[in-house]
Design an enzyme around this catalytic site. Sequence first.
Site, PDB file in Angstrom:
ATOM      1  N   ILE A 156      -1.849 -10.739  15.553  1.00 54.66           N
ATOM      2  CA  ILE A 156      -1.403  -9.366  15.347  1.00 54.66           C
ATOM      3  C   ILE A 156      -2.590  -8.409  15.369  1.00 54.66           C
ATOM      4  O   ILE A 156      -2.530  -7.338  15.993  1.00 54.66           O
ATOM      5  CB  ILE A 156      -0.615  -9.255  14.032  1.00 54.66           C
ATOM      6  CG1 ILE A 156       0.708 -10.035  14.150  1.00 54.66           C
ATOM      7  CG2 ILE A 156      -0.344  -7.791  13.684  1.00 54.66           C
ATOM      8  CD1 ILE A 156       1.464 -10.180  12.842  1.00 54.66           C
ATOM      9  N   ARG A 234       0.632  -8.725   4.407  1.00 59.79           N
ATOM     10  CA  ARG A 234       1.370  -9.059   3.201  1.00 59.79           C
ATOM     11  C   ARG A 234       0.875  -8.172   2.070  1.00 59.79           C
ATOM     12  O   ARG A 234      -0.302  -7.778   2.033  1.00 59.79           O
ATOM     13  CB  ARG A 234       1.183 -10.532   2.819  1.00 59.79           C
ATOM     14  CG  ARG A 234       1.497 -11.496   3.937  1.00 59.79           C
ATOM     15  CD  ARG A 234       2.922 -11.474   4.376  1.00 59.79           C
ATOM     16  NE  ARG A 234       3.800 -12.141   3.427  1.00 59.79           N
ATOM     17  CZ  ARG A 234       5.110 -12.278   3.617  1.00 59.79           C
ATOM     18  NH1 ARG A 234       5.685 -11.763   4.681  1.00 59.79           N
ATOM     19  NH2 ARG A 234       5.845 -12.904   2.725  1.00 59.79           N
ATOM     20  N   ASP A 258       3.897  -1.079   5.024  1.00 59.87           N
ATOM     21  CA  ASP A 258       5.183  -1.675   5.377  1.00 59.87           C
ATOM     22  C   ASP A 258       5.571  -2.787   4.407  1.00 59.87           C
ATOM     23  O   ASP A 258       6.668  -3.320   4.501  1.00 59.87           O
ATOM     24  CB  ASP A 258       5.123  -2.235   6.803  1.00 59.87           C
ATOM     25  CG  ASP A 258       6.473  -2.720   7.308  1.00 59.87           C
ATOM     26  OD1 ASP A 258       7.460  -1.970   7.152  1.00 59.87           O
ATOM     27  OD2 ASP A 258       6.551  -3.843   7.852  1.00 59.87           O
ATOM     28  N   GLU A 263       8.892  -6.084  -3.571  1.00 57.74           N
ATOM     29  CA  GLU A 263       9.854  -5.345  -2.739  1.00 57.74           C
ATOM     30  C   GLU A 263      11.231  -5.996  -2.773  1.00 57.74           C
ATOM     31  O   GLU A 263      11.329  -7.211  -2.950  1.00 57.74           O
ATOM     32  CB  GLU A 263       9.341  -5.254  -1.293  1.00 57.74           C
ATOM     33  CG  GLU A 263       9.147  -6.596  -0.611  1.00 57.74           C
ATOM     34  CD  GLU A 263       8.481  -6.479   0.743  1.00 57.74           C
ATOM     35  OE1 GLU A 263       8.934  -7.219   1.638  1.00 57.74           O
ATOM     36  OE2 GLU A 263       7.533  -5.696   0.931  1.00 57.74           O
ATOM     37  N   HIS A 281       9.453  -2.737   5.102  1.00 58.14           N
ATOM     38  CA  HIS A 281       9.130  -4.071   5.600  1.00 58.14           C
ATOM     39  C   HIS A 281       9.950  -4.406   6.853  1.00 58.14           C
ATOM     40  O   HIS A 281      10.693  -5.385   6.897  1.00 58.14           O
ATOM     41  CB  HIS A 281       9.372  -5.132   4.517  1.00 58.14           C
ATOM     42  CG  HIS A 281       8.649  -6.428   4.802  1.00 58.14           C
ATOM     43  ND1 HIS A 281       8.372  -7.344   3.821  1.00 58.14           N
ATOM     44  CD2 HIS A 281       8.147  -6.963   5.950  1.00 58.14           C
ATOM     45  CE1 HIS A 281       7.737  -8.394   4.351  1.00 58.14           C
ATOM     46  NE2 HIS A 281       7.599  -8.174   5.642  1.00 58.14           N
TER      47      HIS A 281
END
Length: 315
Positions: A156, A234, A258, A263, A281
Amino acid sequence: MSKPIILQVGPYPEWDQVPLDHGFDVMRLFEAKDRDRFLAEVGADVRAIATRGELGANLAMIEACPNLELICVYGVGYDAVDLKACAERGIRVTNTPDVLTQDVADLGVAMMLCQSRGMIGAETWVRDGSWAREGLYPLKRRVFGRKAGILGLGRIGYAVGKRLAGFGMDIAYSGIAAKDHAPDWTFIADPVALATHADFLFVTLAASAATRHIVGREVLNALGPDGMVINISRAANIDEDALIAALSSGSLGAAALDVFEGEPALDPRFLELDNVLLQPHHASGTIETRKAMGQLLRDNLTAHFAGRDLLTAVN
């Protein structure tokens, strides 16, 4: 012939749920009113767990399934799976890498652009009549030509860097070692030094005990009052208390996030800040990617029960 019994920890879209139900005998933990009782009733029959990255599989869940052979994660992150318990019991673990890389990178860059140019506030400026009443929207900061730091140059992180190169940005990254496939980018091993160098710090690390709160007070202060941190990895990689303090005091300019601890019940202090962009997310949240993730999860399950090699094993 009976289907393998699997435990499903959280819901999936219908396009994934239907073929999962067709191929396996699915025990839906997320529909149980009493999860402990449900696990006590079905756990001994469960041979595999299908979960999501943020839900994982903890020690109690693993212990409740004494005949467990495999845990399949719908997502790239597997830090919420107790890997130590899996290793001790010979339980294999898979995730769904690669298929979500490009979408996650897209959202990270989009968040940088959105936050740097103040696009959420600018739309409100138009909708609430401020443009007509007060004139031009307050000036924001450019992106092109500025410095980007990428904390963790995995799949990523590399995809983010390739996108940033299109903006003519000065790109640096940190990790265990310099990467041969990024010869035009600067390797800065120390996260604090990377943050000092950067205007925009992208957090793209895989989460582990070693990376927990790697972005803390020192890194945030080094990024500075004109800097921005963007987290598409994360939540545990950032010390949220330090982040909120830095955003509140102005020692950090902005953030785009995000992912969050606990969460969807994120720290309510984030909601009081006007210099943070909040996302639910959903970096991998496109129809195309979610379908590919579901297919890869099922392909790993099918391969395991057919006695074939796992496609994307993490242990």
